[in-house]
Design a protein around this motif. Structure first.
Motif, PDB file in Angstrom:
ATOM      1  N   ALA A  72     -74.923 -62.625  22.904  1.00  0.00           N
ATOM      2  CA  ALA A  72     -73.512 -62.625  22.495  1.00  0.00           C
ATOM      3  C   ALA A  72     -72.828 -61.336  22.928  1.00  0.00           C
ATOM      4  CB  ALA A  72     -73.404 -62.816  20.976  1.00  0.00           C
ATOM      5  N   VAL A  73     -73.525 -60.213  22.765  1.00  0.00           N
ATOM      6  CA  VAL A  73     -72.960 -58.927  23.174  1.00  0.00           C
ATOM      7  C   VAL A  73     -72.774 -58.916  24.697  1.00  0.00           C
ATOM      8  CG1 VAL A  73     -73.325 -56.433  23.277  1.00  0.00           C
ATOM      9  CG2 VAL A  73     -73.899 -57.669  21.190  1.00  0.00           C
ATOM     10  N   ALA A  74     -73.784 -59.399  25.424  1.00  0.00           N
ATOM     11  CA  ALA A  74     -73.699 -59.428  26.889  1.00  0.00           C
ATOM     12  C   ALA A  74     -72.511 -60.269  27.351  1.00  0.00           C
ATOM     13  CB  ALA A  74     -74.996 -59.980  27.480  1.00  0.00           C
ATOM     14  N   LEU A  75     -72.248 -61.358  26.644  1.00  0.00           N
ATOM     15  CA  LEU A  75     -71.149 -62.250  27.025  1.00  0.00           C
ATOM     16  C   LEU A  75     -69.838 -61.857  26.351  1.00  0.00           C
ATOM     17  CD1 LEU A  75     -72.986 -65.714  26.927  1.00  0.00           C
ATOM     18  CD2 LEU A  75     -72.158 -64.517  28.956  1.00  0.00           C
ATOM     19  N   ASP A  76     -69.899 -60.795  25.554  1.00  0.00           N
ATOM     20  CA  ASP A  76     -68.728 -60.322  24.815  1.00  0.00           C
ATOM     21  C   ASP A  76     -68.055 -61.445  24.036  1.00  0.00           C
ATOM     22  OD1 ASP A  76     -67.125 -58.269  23.938  1.00  0.00           O
ATOM     23  OD2 ASP A  76     -65.612 -58.570  25.499  1.00  0.00           O
ATOM     24  N   ILE A  77     -68.884 -62.193  23.317  1.00  0.00           N
ATOM     25  CA  ILE A  77     -68.374 -63.291  22.493  1.00  0.00           C
ATOM     26  C   ILE A  77     -68.891 -63.075  21.078  1.00  0.00           C
ATOM     27  CG2 ILE A  77     -70.345 -64.773  23.136  1.00  0.00           C
ATOM     28  CD1 ILE A  77     -68.491 -67.197  22.844  1.00  0.00           C
ATOM     29  N   GLU A  78     -68.006 -63.243  20.113  1.00  0.00           N
ATOM     30  CA  GLU A  78     -68.461 -63.006  18.744  1.00  0.00           C
ATOM     31  C   GLU A  78     -69.386 -64.130  18.300  1.00  0.00           C
ATOM     32  OE1 GLU A  78     -65.639 -61.634  15.918  1.00  0.00           O
ATOM     33  OE2 GLU A  78     -64.632 -60.393  17.400  1.00  0.00           O
ATOM     34  N   LEU A  79     -70.318 -63.754  17.415  1.00  0.00           N
ATOM     35  CA  LEU A  79     -71.338 -64.709  16.984  1.00  0.00           C
ATOM     36  C   LEU A  79     -70.744 -65.989  16.431  1.00  0.00           C
ATOM     37  CD1 LEU A  79     -74.130 -62.716  15.157  1.00  0.00           C
ATOM     38  CD2 LEU A  79     -74.222 -63.885  17.357  1.00  0.00           C
TER      39      LEU A  79
END
Lengths: 93, 93
Positions: A72-79
């Motif tokens: 999620a961090v790598a894709l910059d998307i919140e959980l």
């Protein structure tokens, strides 16, 4: 006084497990494509192997929470965004 | 043409892993208490052992996606709601 038992039967999820992992993988893939990242890039940023990441996208891995967060961090998307799917709704009343 | 590399360094998450599991466990516990369920009840409905469930609430288990879904169904909470925490935001830009 807490309830220690209730009338709901234990959940039978086995037949749906593959489905859940596939939806999750599809969510990941859609987000990755939208960012124009390769699987290599996401695997590299999240510190996972490319073959593992590829299997997660295919729904072949029962991924752990820590790895979910890394991706999620790598894709910059919140959980919560990553875990959202209208298809998951069928499991909830 | 896909990017196969980018300038971001791999994520260093190790020091935050315990924190992530603890926040998740806290979310679970808050929801369970709000439903007046015991740990036994949630474990029973989700088909997990009580000791495992108790450890998840304490942030001592790196829980898998399938088990997250089982517990979410038991607590009748949608995945995206369960995974939401303002404290997770620090990991995202």
């Amino acid at each position: 006084m807490k309830k220690t038992q209730n009338s709901k039967p234990p959940i039978e999820l086995k037949k749906n497990e593959e489905f859940i992992l596939k939806i999750f993988g599809k969510n990941l893939k859609a987000k990755r494509i939208s960012m124009d990242y390769s699987q290599d890039t996401v695997a590299y940023i999240s510190g996972l192997s490319r073959s593992y990441y590829a299997e997660v996208e295919l729904g072949k891995r029962n991924i752990s929470l820590i790895n979910i967060v890394k991706i999620a961090v790598a894709l910059d998307i919140e959980l919560n965004e990553l875990m959202y799917s209208t298809e998951f709704k069928k499991f909830f009343k």
